[in-house]
Design an enzyme around this catalytic site. Structure first.
Site, PDB file in Angstrom:
ATOM      1  N   LYS A   1       5.360  -2.617  12.614  1.00 44.63           N
ATOM      2  CA  LYS A   1       4.652  -2.924  11.373  1.00 44.63           C
ATOM      3  C   LYS A   1       5.661  -3.567  10.432  1.00 44.63           C
ATOM      4  O   LYS A   1       6.640  -2.943  10.024  1.00 44.63           O
ATOM      5  CB  LYS A   1       4.065  -1.658  10.754  1.00 44.63           C
ATOM      6  CG  LYS A   1       3.275  -1.945   9.484  1.00 44.63           C
ATOM      7  CD  LYS A   1       2.676  -0.677   8.908  1.00 44.63           C
ATOM      8  CE  LYS A   1       1.859  -0.975   7.672  1.00 44.63           C
ATOM      9  NZ  LYS A   1       1.297   0.263   7.087  1.00 44.63           N
TER      10      LYS A   1
ATOM     11  N   LYS B   1       1.603  -5.431  13.795  1.00 44.90           N
ATOM     12  CA  LYS B   1       0.915  -5.758  12.546  1.00 44.90           C
ATOM     13  C   LYS B   1       1.864  -6.466  11.611  1.00 44.90           C
ATOM     14  O   LYS B   1       2.980  -5.964  11.443  1.00 44.90           O
ATOM     15  CB  LYS B   1       0.415  -4.446  11.911  1.00 44.90           C
ATOM     16  CG  LYS B   1      -0.319  -4.625  10.588  1.00 44.90           C
ATOM     17  CD  LYS B   1      -0.694  -3.287   9.970  1.00 44.90           C
ATOM     18  CE  LYS B   1      -1.468  -3.512   8.674  1.00 44.90           C
ATOM     19  NZ  LYS B   1      -1.851  -2.277   8.002  1.00 44.90           N
TER      20      LYS B   1
HETATM   21 ZN   LIG Z   1       1.242   3.826   4.267  1.00 42.33          ZN
END
Ligand SMILES: [Zn+2]
Length: 341
Positions: free
Chosen positions: A212, A265
């Site tokens: 992420k 992501k």
């Molecule tokens: Zn968070």
């Protein structure tokens, strides 16, 4: 067929193809031929549809930064999920919000929180629907960070793990099929697996937001989830966008700690990362087609600069082609409709 020699005799015979037996265009001749040899196929069953759950009843409020998306109370989330189910969507990803935030985000584990109520309601009315839950603290903490913060404003890793694991356990207890930690603390996948197994939730899966990135593409989401950090940014825990090899390390660690599904992501600026993780790991790979990517499409379409269906299907196919087995996307419902036409 109108071959050039028939239409333009003066253009015929001046250049002879050097390798006439190699004509890749043969397979592009018609729609059915192109479909026959398609290397990547999108299907609604690979989409995961995010839902924003808020406390209350009968709430369906448009989210201005995410046109077409809504804040939903748990009762109304059932209607939305059923409509998506009827269109072919089989999985949702829930983001909850508390009545009131607190310093540690303990309310994230409240068994009667909006997320937990929505999980129960969805599993009651649509037992086959896969309910995945985002596990994080940022929507629940007063400071908006994903972990415990000390006086100096540092995000503390290890004390955060217990809060995350407790939140995941409350989701499992409510009936979640898969929990998805998005905080990027070190060791959280192992911590959550440990707590779930101790509580005998052996069958509850874990989808890790493994790679992420700290990204400018999250802007519209933060408005939707009311989760913008009140000070600083998230670069001390989310990944730096210059790094690809580090994503492999994160993905491997999460897999070793027990992640069943590995996520990257955002998606569009990270297709190389999706491809690398898909190549390297023997787990299903999910990619999150995030709010900023969605908002850019919507804004362009609203100005009449592009055709929505064409650009959305091209984007989603590109994410799948890069190696994403699952795609989390706000386009899920409309894309499912287009694919079934
Ligand atoms: Zn968070």
């Amino acid at each position: 067929m109108n071959e050039p020699e028939e239409v333009y005799p003066e253009l015929h015979g001046r250049i002879a193809p050097m390798f006439p037996e190699q004509r890749p265009r043969r397979l592009r001749r018609s729609e059915t031929l192109r479909a026959l040899v398609a290397e990547t196929r999108l299907h609604p069953q690979q989409f995961i549809y995010p839902l924003f759950i808020v406390p209350g009843r009968k709430i369906r409020e448009p989210i201005s930064s995410l046109p077409g998306q809504f804040h939903l109370s748990p009762d109304v989330a059932i209607d939305e999920a059923r409509a998506a189910w009827d269109e072919g969507i089989r999985a949702v990803l829930l983001f909850g919000e508390p009545e009131e935030k607190d310093e540690l985000g303990r309310c994230a584990a409240d068994p009667s929180g909006a997320a937990q109520l929505a999980i129960r309601a969805l599993k009651d009315s649509l037992p086959e629907l896969i309910v995945i839950t985002d596990v994080c603290l940022c929507a629940y903490t007063t400071h908006g960070h994903c972990g415990v913060v000390d006086e100096a404003g540092r995000i503390l890793n290890d004390p955060t793990l217990e809060l995350l694991a407790e939140t995941a356990r409350s989701h499992a207890e409510a009936g979640a099929d898969i929990v998805a930690p998005s905080d990027m603390m070190d060791g959280r996948v192992g911590a959550i697996r440990q707590v779930l197994d101790a509580a005998e939730y052996h069958d509850v899966g874990l989808m890790a937001y493994s790679a992420k990135y700290a990204s400018a593409f999250y802007g519209p989401f933060r408005e939707a989830a009311h989760s913008a950090p009140q000070f600083g940014d998230r670069r001390s825990y989310q990944m730096a966008y210059a790094n690809r090899r580090e994503a492999l390390r994160e993905a491997r660690l999460d897999a070793e700690e027990g992640a069943d599904i590995i996520m990257v992501k955002p998606a569009l600026a990270y297709l190389d990362v999706i491809a690398a993780v898909h190549e390297e790991l023997d787990r299903p790979i999910a990619a999150y087609n995030v709010s900023g990517e969605y908002a850019m499409v919507k804004a362009t379409v609203a100005r009449g600069w592009t055709e929505e269906r064409a650009i959305v299907l091209e984007i989603l196919t590109g994410i799948a082609r890069a190696g994403a087995d699952l795609i989390i996307t706000y386009h899920a419902r409309e894309a499912a409709r287009w694919l079934s036409e």
